[in-house]
Every structure is written in structure tokens, then in C-alpha cells.
Design an enzyme around this catalytic site. Structure first.
Site, short mmCIF file in Angstrom:
data_model
loop_
_atom_site.label_atom_id
_atom_site.label_comp_id
_atom_site.label_asym_id
_atom_site.label_seq_id
_atom_site.Cartn_x
_atom_site.Cartn_y
_atom_site.Cartn_z
N CYS A 1 -0.24 -8.13 4.28
CA CYS A 1 0.56 -8.10 5.51
C CYS A 1 1.37 -9.39 5.62
CB CYS A 1 -0.33 -7.95 6.73
SG CYS A 1 -0.87 -6.26 7.07
N ASN B 1 -5.76 1.77 -6.40
CA ASN B 1 -7.21 1.78 -6.24
C ASN B 1 -7.56 2.06 -4.78
OD1 ASN B 1 -7.89 1.09 -8.96
ND2 ASN B 1 -7.22 -1.00 -8.54
N GLY C 1 -12.62 -0.64 -7.63
CA GLY C 1 -12.38 -2.07 -7.73
C GLY C 1 -11.28 -2.57 -6.82
N HIS D 1 -5.16 -3.24 1.49
CA HIS D 1 -3.82 -2.88 1.99
C HIS D 1 -3.20 -2.08 0.85
CE1 HIS D 1 0.11 -4.23 4.13
NE2 HIS D 1 0.48 -3.44 3.12
N HIS E 1 -1.53 -0.48 -2.10
CA HIS E 1 -0.57 -1.00 -3.07
C HIS E 1 -0.58 -0.15 -4.32
CE1 HIS E 1 -4.40 -3.17 -3.48
NE2 HIS E 1 -4.18 -3.22 -4.78
#
Ligand code: AMP
Ligand code: ZN
Length: 117
Positions: free
Chosen positions: A11, A91, A97, A102, A104
Site C-alpha cells: 500500500c 500466491n 508462500g 496485498h 500481486h
């Protein structure tokens, strides 16, 4: 869900707090180099708002998800891996893992990648 989580490093990156060099940016998405690359091209593409993982995406996020993919394509073109090929990884949760909670997308390329698993 809050748009900005003050405990979340991604963020802060998306908000420009670290002066990160964005490889691409659109209304709802930014892309930047992974700090610990595992391939010659290793870019993270993230939504600007805080979404924990792909599992939290709902109908209201269709536009953001589309923008993530369009931005990913633009990054691949910009960094010259479209013809040679690339891999996308996202993931979700502990067994995958996931370190940063957030959403991605990892874009990996620039070398022959190993098999999954
Ligand atoms: P994941 O394991 O899928 O949650 O991936 C998190 C990724 O974020 C890892 O590949 C890290 O190297 C990367 N990362 C963590 N902190 C930063 C940062 N400040 N800037 C760029 N990449 C980061
Ligand atoms: Zn966040």
C-alpha cells in the site's frame, strides 16, 4: 475492506511513499521491480487498493483484475519478454508462500524457467 492499510508495505509503495520507480502505472494499478529477483525480469503488478489476495477478488473488482492483466501485458512488451515468453504467479496464503498480504502478480521472464512446484 479499507483501500489503504497503513501496516502494508505494498500500500505504501502504491501510494508513492518510497519513491518507487514504476515500470507501469494506470488508474488502479502499479508495476515495479521485485526487490529480490529470481529471474532477469521479475516485476510485481499490484492494485493500488489493498486486496489481500486473489481469493478476495469479487465482482466489484472486475475492472481492477482486467487492469492488472492489461498492465502485465504492457510490462512484458516494455521489457521485451513477450516473444521469449514469461510466467505469471500469484500466491495466496501460507502453503503458497505468500509473504506480502496485498494481491500481486509476479511476472517472471528473461530466462528459461524451471517447472512448477
Ligand atoms: P510473495 O511471496 O508472493 O508474497 O512475494 C512477495 C514478493 O515481494 C517477494 O518476491 C519479495 O522479494 C517482494 N518484496 C518484498 N518487499 C518488497 C519491496 N519493498 N519492494 C519490492 N519487492 C518487495
Ligand atoms: Zn496493501
Amino acid at each position: 475492506m479499507t483501500a489503504y492499510d497503513e501496516t502494508c508495505i505494498f500500500c505504501k509503495i502504491a501510494n508513492g511513499e518510497f519513491d518507487t520507480d514504476f515500470i507501469a502505472e494506470s488508474d488502479n494499478v502499479v508495476a515495479f521491480n521485485d526487490i529480490n529477483p529470481v529471474a532477469p525480469v521479475h516485476v510485481l503488478i499490484i492494485p493500488k487498493i489493498h486486496i489481500t489476495s486473489v481469493h478476495e477478488l469479487g465482482d466489484e473488482h472486475q475492472r481492477i483484475w482486467n487492469e492488472l492483466l492489461v498492465t502485465t501485458q504492457a510490462v512484458a512488451d516494455k521489457l521485451g519478454v513477450t516473444d521469449s515468453g514469461y510466467r505469471l504467479v500469484t500466491n495466496a496464503g501460507a502453503n503458497a508462500g505468500q509473504e506480502v498480504p496485498h494481491l500481486h502478480i509476479h511476472l517472471l521472464g528473461g530466462k528459461k524457467l524451471g517447472s512448477l512446484g
